[in-house]
Structure formats: structure tokens, C-alpha cells
Design a protein around this motif. Structure first.
Motif, mmCIF file in Angstrom:
data_model
loop_
_atom_site.group_PDB
_atom_site.id
_atom_site.type_symbol
_atom_site.label_atom_id
_atom_site.label_comp_id
_atom_site.label_asym_id
_atom_site.label_seq_id
_atom_site.Cartn_x
_atom_site.Cartn_y
_atom_site.Cartn_z
ATOM 1 N N UNK A 12 0.833 -1.200 0.000
ATOM 2 C CA UNK A 12 0.000 0.000 0.000
ATOM 3 C C UNK A 12 0.871 1.254 0.000
ATOM 4 N N UNK A 13 1.946 1.227 0.780
ATOM 5 C CA UNK A 13 2.824 2.396 0.861
ATOM 6 C C UNK A 13 3.672 2.553 -0.399
ATOM 7 N N UNK A 14 4.146 1.441 -0.963
ATOM 8 C CA UNK A 14 4.896 1.524 -2.213
ATOM 9 C C UNK A 14 4.006 2.035 -3.345
ATOM 10 N N UNK A 15 2.775 1.563 -3.382
ATOM 11 C CA UNK A 15 1.820 2.061 -4.384
ATOM 12 C C UNK A 15 1.592 3.555 -4.213
ATOM 13 N N UNK A 16 1.510 3.993 -2.965
ATOM 14 C CA UNK A 16 1.292 5.406 -2.676
ATOM 15 C C UNK A 16 2.433 6.247 -3.249
ATOM 16 N N UNK A 17 3.659 5.799 -3.049
ATOM 17 C CA UNK A 17 4.810 6.532 -3.584
ATOM 18 C C UNK A 17 4.775 6.561 -5.106
ATOM 19 N N UNK A 18 4.354 5.458 -5.709
ATOM 20 C CA UNK A 18 4.252 5.407 -7.163
ATOM 21 C C UNK A 18 3.186 6.362 -7.684
ATOM 22 N N UNK A 19 2.078 6.404 -6.992
ATOM 23 C CA UNK A 19 0.928 7.161 -7.488
ATOM 24 C C UNK A 19 1.008 8.646 -7.182
ATOM 25 N N UNK A 20 1.838 9.026 -6.197
ATOM 26 C CA UNK A 20 1.901 10.429 -5.793
ATOM 27 C C UNK A 20 3.351 10.917 -5.748
ATOM 28 N N UNK A 21 3.972 11.108 -6.900
ATOM 29 C CA UNK A 21 5.338 11.660 -6.903
ATOM 30 C C UNK A 21 5.331 13.065 -6.300
ATOM 31 N N UNK A 22 6.389 13.367 -5.551
ATOM 32 C CA UNK A 22 6.516 14.705 -4.983
ATOM 33 C C UNK A 22 6.555 15.715 -6.117
ATOM 34 N N UNK A 23 5.912 16.836 -5.921
ATOM 35 C CA UNK A 23 5.671 17.761 -7.034
ATOM 36 C C UNK A 23 6.840 18.698 -7.324
ATOM 37 N N UNK A 24 7.874 18.688 -6.488
ATOM 38 C CA UNK A 24 8.987 19.606 -6.694
ATOM 39 C C UNK A 24 10.297 18.835 -6.741
ATOM 40 N N UNK A 25 11.236 19.361 -7.519
ATOM 41 C CA UNK A 25 12.571 18.775 -7.563
ATOM 42 C C UNK A 25 13.256 18.998 -6.223
ATOM 43 N N UNK A 26 14.137 18.077 -5.872
ATOM 44 C CA UNK A 26 14.857 18.223 -4.620
ATOM 45 C C UNK A 26 15.083 16.892 -3.953
ATOM 46 N N UNK A 27 15.607 16.941 -2.727
ATOM 47 C CA UNK A 27 15.986 15.712 -2.040
ATOM 48 C C UNK A 27 14.791 14.826 -1.709
ATOM 49 N N UNK A 28 13.617 15.415 -1.491
ATOM 50 C CA UNK A 28 12.438 14.614 -1.144
ATOM 51 C C UNK A 28 12.047 13.711 -2.309
ATOM 52 N N UNK A 29 12.045 14.259 -3.502
ATOM 53 C CA UNK A 29 11.697 13.467 -4.679
ATOM 54 C C UNK A 29 12.709 12.344 -4.889
#
Length: 741
Positions: free
Chosen positions: A244-261
Motif C-alpha cells: 500500500x505504501x509503495x503504491x502510494x509513492x508510485x501514485x503520488x510523486x513529490x511535485x517539486x525537484x529536490x531531495x524529497x523526490x
């Protein structure tokens, strides 16, 4: 009864020394497939996991057989057996042979048994992690009353105590750590369901929190899977949540460039490669690679610096890229990575090399801050954890990527007084002009001198310099390392979220730069933070006598700070600071010194008679050190002709109420810091006049009181095109310096 026999036999296999080889122990032991547990018709399983799995994946034949026959418990048991036995994937970051738990890790693991969960550096007054158990239940929304930082909640949901518990279990075989993990993580899963609409603020399901959990969970499975407490029921709960958490990361990429993405891409790579049994595993892996590939040109400047301007995130992002490459190579996927992709990481790897202080090469003799910290701390680059061993591991990684680099080879072999191989990096000034970092260096030996300037651009996610920005409003600041001592350590972070402590440490005057008085608070000596970071290198020059750089920053709408620096004879430094513009506010030129007693680090006070311009050469505006080891500096500041200056410092009688006691912090959270001397040079500024100052920083071997420094401008006044000055040391060495823009 059969189930009991299975557990007992498995425990015998896992924890006795009677195994065929180390690989059997590392994967949980050689369990006979004939030891099938009795079916539990009423077992509390999360059967959703069977829909998430690719039951045609090699090795899952029994799982599929039982599942299609409606025997879910037997299917889950076969699935647990599969994970205990599998050897088709390898995590290069994990070794289960002779696991050793450090003292700090053991402490975190044991505190967690009491529901006191390690969350970054947040601890109570006794140094113990805060408990989140309240009225017999775990409160995952809790914020301890003494914590003013919003970072506590973010760190709490990254579950930083689970890996220490996994290591403690593997080292001791004590099932209490497994039971604690299952209880606590099971509670977290129930209390923190996935939001249907995607990430909500920066809470439990913010991408950074999820990414940390996913990357840890692929390790936790390996640590805990031999345990008798790790039941088929728990496996289905764990795997369902993981997917569920891996799917979440796949479906909701962080919207800004940077270390979080990039951290998100790292977690997707971990999940896709290490959990190939899931239907969406290839989707996870593809999304991770897509992010990595697209971002490699977005994350770094052409000079190699990460665009968030913090060494912390520079090295974190480099670790993620290295991690991705290592995972691909270890799992026979290296052909999918082009050589050009890896080549783009060369300059970022070299950034860390050039930013390393020579105490990295000194054989450690004590536990002093100078011994422990070989990197500067600009812009949310906390010193905590950045020891020579951490640096060494980074350089070893980089050398595997670029085995032809003889300079990186030197960095991996000369550490801590080791036998050096390769080639010593050069001593010429190093200019990262796009990012705004400039380095003077006279050698790579422990006794060498290195001065590093930070003149940032606002290129991170908060260009307006909000408190959340990694860019601190400190353009022009510097650190100066001489013979093992950092004489001007950056103030650091102390608190990572937007509270009063973070605001204080980000203050422009808490750095070695020029600021204006805040005229909205005229009753006190308050300094106004720099409003803009748009650093620009104007020129650089090298001659027989000096290396020189000149750079500027439009710090305020009505004032530009131009700083020119001479490294004279590769021995001492001369700073020329110019305040250019129509601002009519008073000016402050701030200096924040190293820690020491009031007899070791001394502020020298003196005022200049504006009616006698020559008198400023005799003023004592500055500081000196008197360390017993003889490694000292003398600092003196001089003003332009007819320009009156005075000094303010925290221990000056009658100093302005807004003056401050200097501080330096070596951690990112918890608000811990040490006091240190600091002072400002004060001068009035008229709207139609540009102001100039000369500061000489002279390294001294021995007693500074025997040294004398004089300096003055020798031109006809301020010019947009440069300036001339003269510096005299001990009445017998005069250096005529010039900068042309």
C-alpha cells in the motif's frame, strides 16, 4: 501441534550453530518444506495480500496452490516459508552476518520497549526519548509540551527505532524486540490509514515519511523473518501495508525537484528490486528509474553542487543515486544504466572532496568538536553524523563509481593518518561560481589552512528565504580552518523546523557577513536579515603574492554587499567589505568566533577618532585567541577614511540590548547549542555614501599580543571598478593589494 513443532524446529535451525553455511543463517535457516503447519481456519489474515502478489512468480507455487484451494492460512504459511528461504534478490546495504548493535542503537531499541520512541534528537530533560503512550494507548498525534518544533511529528512517523530493534534481535535472538515491533507497527497501521486523496500536509503519509518507512521495511523483513513471533498472520498484515505504501509513492510523486523526490525514487527502487513478488513491483522500479533519470540534470548545477545548497542534502542525494546504481548492479540490472548517467555524478562527488577540511587526515587523538567535524555547516548542513568515518564511506562509494580518479583514491587512503595512495588534490583556489562556494587552501595536511565562503543563490524550494528554506540568509559568510581548529564555525541549525530557535540560528548576524539595522525596531540594536540570496562571483585573480576573489549579493533592495578576499602568500587573509547603495540604515559587520574560555577567545574593543583618520590603524576593533597549543589568530577591522566605527559584543558594558551571545550547534534538532564569542562592527551609513571596511585575519603561531596589524585604503575612494589598499604586518611587511572589477 504441528504448528508448534514447526516453530520449535525453526527456532532450533535459526539460532543454533549447526547450519551448513553462513548463507543459511543469513536467510533464516534451512527449513524443510515438509514441516507444514496445521491449517487455522479462523486465523486473522489480511487476505488482500494475495491479490497484490504475482502468484505465478517463481517460488510461489505452493502459495498459489493453497490460495486457489481456499486455504488462506496455509498459503500465508507457505509465503512466510518462501520469504525465509528466498535468495533471488540482494540488498547491498544489508549484511546479516555477525550483526553488531552499537551502544546508541541498543539504547534506542530498549527505550522503544517502554514506548519511548527515538525521534531524531528530541529527548526529555533526562535525555530519554519521549513516550507516546497515554492512558494505556499509543497517541501518534502527540507533541511533547517541551517540543516547539514541527519536525518531531515528521520524524516520529519515520519509525527510527525499528532498525535498531531489528539489529538487536539479530544480535541477541531476544524475541521481545520482535514482539515490540509487531505491536507498535501494527498499532500504527490501524491508527494511520492511507488517505484516499493523497498526501495531506506533512503528516504520516507525506512522501518523505512514506519513503523512509518503505526503505526501512525491506530491511526489517530480513531482520525479523526468522522469529517465532513473525507469524503467517503478521506477514500478511506487514506485506499488505508495505504494498500500500509503495503504491502510494508510485501514485503520488513529490511535485517539486529536490531531495524529497530523490528519496522517494530511492524507496521505489528498493521496493521494486527487493520485493519482485508483487504485481506492481516493475511499476515501482520503473517509476523510481524515471525519477532518477529525469532529475539527474535537475538536481545539480553544472559545477556539481546540489541545488538546495546544503552539503547535507548534497550527500543524501548522492547516496540515493549510489544506492540505486548499487542495487541495479548487485541484482544483475547494471545493463539498464548508461555510462553517461553515472558520469554525471562525477562533479557532485568531487564537491565533497573539495569541501573537506584537513582534520579528516589527522589521526584522531581526542573527541573535540574540531576532531569530529571535517565539513563546514552552511545551510542546514548539521555537523552531527558527518564524521571522518562517514566521509570515508562516501569516498569509497564514489571511488567504485569512478575508479580512475586518483584524487578520490587519495581521499580513501590518506584518512586518519593512513598510508596515502593516489594523487593529492590541488591547492589552487576552487570556485563553484554557479552555486556560490569559493575555497582557499594551502594544503591537505592536518596543519594546513582552508577558508570556505558561502555566497548562495536561492535555488531551493523556498526562494523567498522563508524559515523553511535550506538556504540561510547569510551570503558572504565563511568558515576558517587552521591547523586542526575551525576559528569561525558556522552557527549550525539547532532546530530543523520553523520555531524561535531555528529563526535565531538562521539570523544573518549570526553569520560572518554584513547586515543593516532593522529600523522598524529603532529602540534596540536589532539587525535585519538579508532579504535576497542571489550570489554572484565578479572576478578572481592569482598572482605571486596572492589569490583573490570578489563577489557580491544584493542583500537588500537598497544595499548590495560586495566582499573581496585576498589570500596573501597563502598565509593570511584580507577581507574588503563594501556596502553599496542608498540605504541610510546603520551597518553591522558580524563575526562569530570559535568556542573557548574568555581568556582563550578574546574580543578586543577600540573606537576610532573620526577627526583623526590615521588613528584607525591603532584601533583594536577585532579579536584574538590565546590557545595554549599556540594555534591562534589575530583579527582587526579598519574603516575607510573619516568613517567612524565601534564594536558591540555580548560582554561589552553598555552594548545595545539587541546584541547577542554567540551560539554554535552541532545537531539538527532538539535545540542543543554551545555559547561562543561573537561581535559586530557598527557604523552609520548615509544614503549618498558607500561604505568600506578592511578586515585582516592573521594566523599566529604563539602569542598574538606580539603581533601588530595596520591597514588602509590607498585609492581616492569607493569605485565601482575596484580598489586599492595596503596592509602592514609588524611594521616591517607591507603588502599593496588591488582588485579590478
Amino acid at each position: 501441534m504441528k504448528n508448534t513443532l514447526f516453530i520449535c524446529l525453526f527456532a532450533l535451525f535459526a539460532f543454533s550453530g549447526c547450519v551448513d553455511d553462513e548463507e543459511d543463517f543469513a536467510t533464516g535457516g534451512n527449513i524443510s518444506p515438509e514441516l507444514t503447519p496445521e491449517n487455522k481456519e479462523n486465523a486473522e489474515l489480511n487476505a488482500a495480500v494475495f491479490e497484490q502478489l504475482n502468484l505465478d512468480y517463481p517460488g510461489l507455487e505452493k502459495v498459489k496452490q493453497y490460495y486457489e484451494a481456499g486455504e488462506n492460512y496455509l498459503a500465508a504459511s507457505a509465503l512466510l516459508e518462501y520469504y525465509r528461504m528466498r535468495s533471488n534478490v540482494e540488498n547491498p546495504n544489508l549484511s546479516l552476518i555477525d550483526v553488531i548493535t552499537t551502544t546508541a542503537e541498543k539504547e534506542k531499541a530498549d527505550y522503544a520497549l517502554e514506548y519511548c520512541f527515538a525521534s531524531s534528537n528530541f529527548v526529555d530533560k533526562n535525555g530519554k526519548p519521549f513516550s507516546i503512550k497515554k492512558d494505556g494507548v499509543l497517541d501518534w498525534t502527540i507533541v511533547p509540551s517541551s517540543v516547539t518544533s514541527g519536525e518531531y511529528q515528521k520524524q516520529l512517523h519515520r519509525h527510527q527505532w525499528f532498525i535498531p530493534q531489528g539489529k538487536a534481535y539479530r544480535e541477541t535472538g531476544d524475541e521481545k524486540y520482535v514482539a515490540s515491533w509487531i505491536e507498535v507497527y501494527g498499532d500504527w497501521i490501524v491508527q494511520n490509514p492511507k488517505p484516499e486523496a493523497g498526501p495531506i500536509d506533512e503528516g504520516p503519509w507525506w512522501q518523505l515519511q512514506v519513503a523512509h518507512r518503505v526503505s526501512d521495511q525491506v530491511q526489517l523483513l530480513e531482520y525479523f523473518k526468522p522469529a517465532s513471533n513473525f507469524t503467517p498472520e503478521w506477514l500478511t498484515t506487514f506485506l499488505t501495508s508495505f504494498a500500500e505504501q509503495a503504491d502510494f509513492l508510485h501514485d503520488y510523486p513529490y511535485t517539486k525537484s529536490g531531495n524529497i523526490l530523490i528519496t522517494q525514487a530511492n524507496a521505489l527502487t528498493d521496493a521494486g528490486i527487493l520485493m519482485p513478488e508483487f504485481k506492481r513491483a516493475q511499476n515501482w522500479l520503473d517509476k523510481g528509474y524515471e525519477i532518477y533519470n529525469a532529475e539527474i540534470d535537475n538536481q545539480f548545477f553544472s559545477d556539481g553542487w546540489h541545488k538546495e545548497m546544503s552539503l547535507q542534502y548534497h550527500t543524501d542525494v548522492m547516496d540515493s543515486y549510489y544506492n540505486m546504481i548499487a542495487f541495479y548492479q548487485t541484482n544483475n540490472l547494471a545493463s539498464k544504466i548508461s555510462p553517461d548517467f553515472i558520469a554525471k555524478l562525477r562533479k557532485p562527488a568531487e564537491v565533497l572532496m573539495h569541501l573537506t577540511y584537513p582534520n579528516y587526515f589527522r589521526k584522531a587523538k581526542n573527541d573535540s568538536q574540531d576532531e569530529k567535524h571535517p565539513l563546514p555547516s552552511f545551510n542546514d548542513s548539521w555537523k552531527e553524523g558527518k564524521t571522518r568515518n562517514v566521509l570515508l564511506n562516501n569516498f569509497k562509494k564514489y571511488l567504485t563509481l569512478f575508479p580512475d580518479s586518483e584524487e578520490l583514491r587519495y581521499m580513501t587512503t590518506a584518512v586518519n593518518g593512513g598510508s596515502a595512495q593516489g594523487v593529492v588534490p590541488g591547492n589552487d583556489m576552487k570556485l563553484f561560481d554557479e552555486a556560490g562556494y569559493y575555497i582557499f587552501r594551502n594544503g591537505w595536511q592536518p596543519e594546513s589552512t582552508v577558508m570556505i565562503f558561502s555566497n548562495n543563490r536561492s535555488n531551493d524550494i523556498s526562494p523567498a528565504m522563508q524559515v523553511s528554506s535550506h538556504n540561510q540568509p547569510d551570503n558572504g559568510t565563511f568558515e576558517l580552518y587552521i591547523n586542526g581548529r575551525n576559528f569561525f564555525p558556522d552557527s549550525g541549525v539547532a532546530a530543523y523546523s520553523g520555531d524561535d530557535i531555528r529563526t535565531w540560528f538562521r539570523g544573518s548576524d549570526k553569520h560572518n557577513t554584513l547586515t543593516l539595522k532593522d529600523m522598524s525596531r529603532p529602540e534596540k540594536e536589532w539587525k535585519q536579515n538579508i532579504e535576497k540570496a542571489a550570489g554572484k562571483l565578479l572576478t578572481s585573480q592569482k598572482s605571486d603574492n596572492f589569490e583573490m576573489i570578489s563577489f557580491e549579493n544584493p542583500s537588500y533592495s537598497n544595499l548590495t554587499h560586495r566582499r573581496t578576499v585576498f589570500f596573501v602568500k597563502k598565509q593570511f587573509f584580507v577581507l574588503v567589505d563594501e556596502a553599496i547603495g542608498n540605504a541610510s540604515n546603520p551597518l553591522y559587520l558580524s563575526f562569530n568566533l570559535c568556542e573557548g574560555t574568555d581568556t582563550e577567545v578574546v574580543i578586543d574593543h577600540g573606537e576610532v577618532d573620526s577627526n583623526n583618520p590615521a588613528s584607525y590603524s591603532n584601533g583594536q576593533n577585532g579579536a584574538h585567541t590565546a590557545f595554549a597549543d599556540g594555534n591562534n589568530i589575530l583579527v582587526r577591522t579598519f574603516a575607510d577614511n573619516n568613517q567612524a566605527i565601534s564594536m558591540h559584543s555580548f560582554n561589552t558594558p553598555g552594548a545595545g540590548e539587541g546584541d547577542f551571545t554567540g551560539r554554535v550547534s552541532y545537531v539538527k534538532d532538539g535545540g542543543d547549542y554551545n555559547n561562543r564569542p561573537a561581535y559586530t562592527i557598527y557604523s552609520e551609513k548615509e544614503a549618498d555614501k558607500n561604505m568600506r571596511f578592511i578586515t585582516v585575519i592573521l594566523p599566529v603561531s604563539g602569542d598574538t599580543t606580539t603581533k601588530k596589524v595596520e591597514a588602509l585604503f590607498t585609492d581616492s575612494g569607493y569605485s565601482d571598478n575596484g580598489g586599492k589598499l595596503s596592509v602592514t604586518i609588524d611594521d616591517n611587511e607591507t603588502y599593496n593589494l588591488e582588485y579590478i572589477l
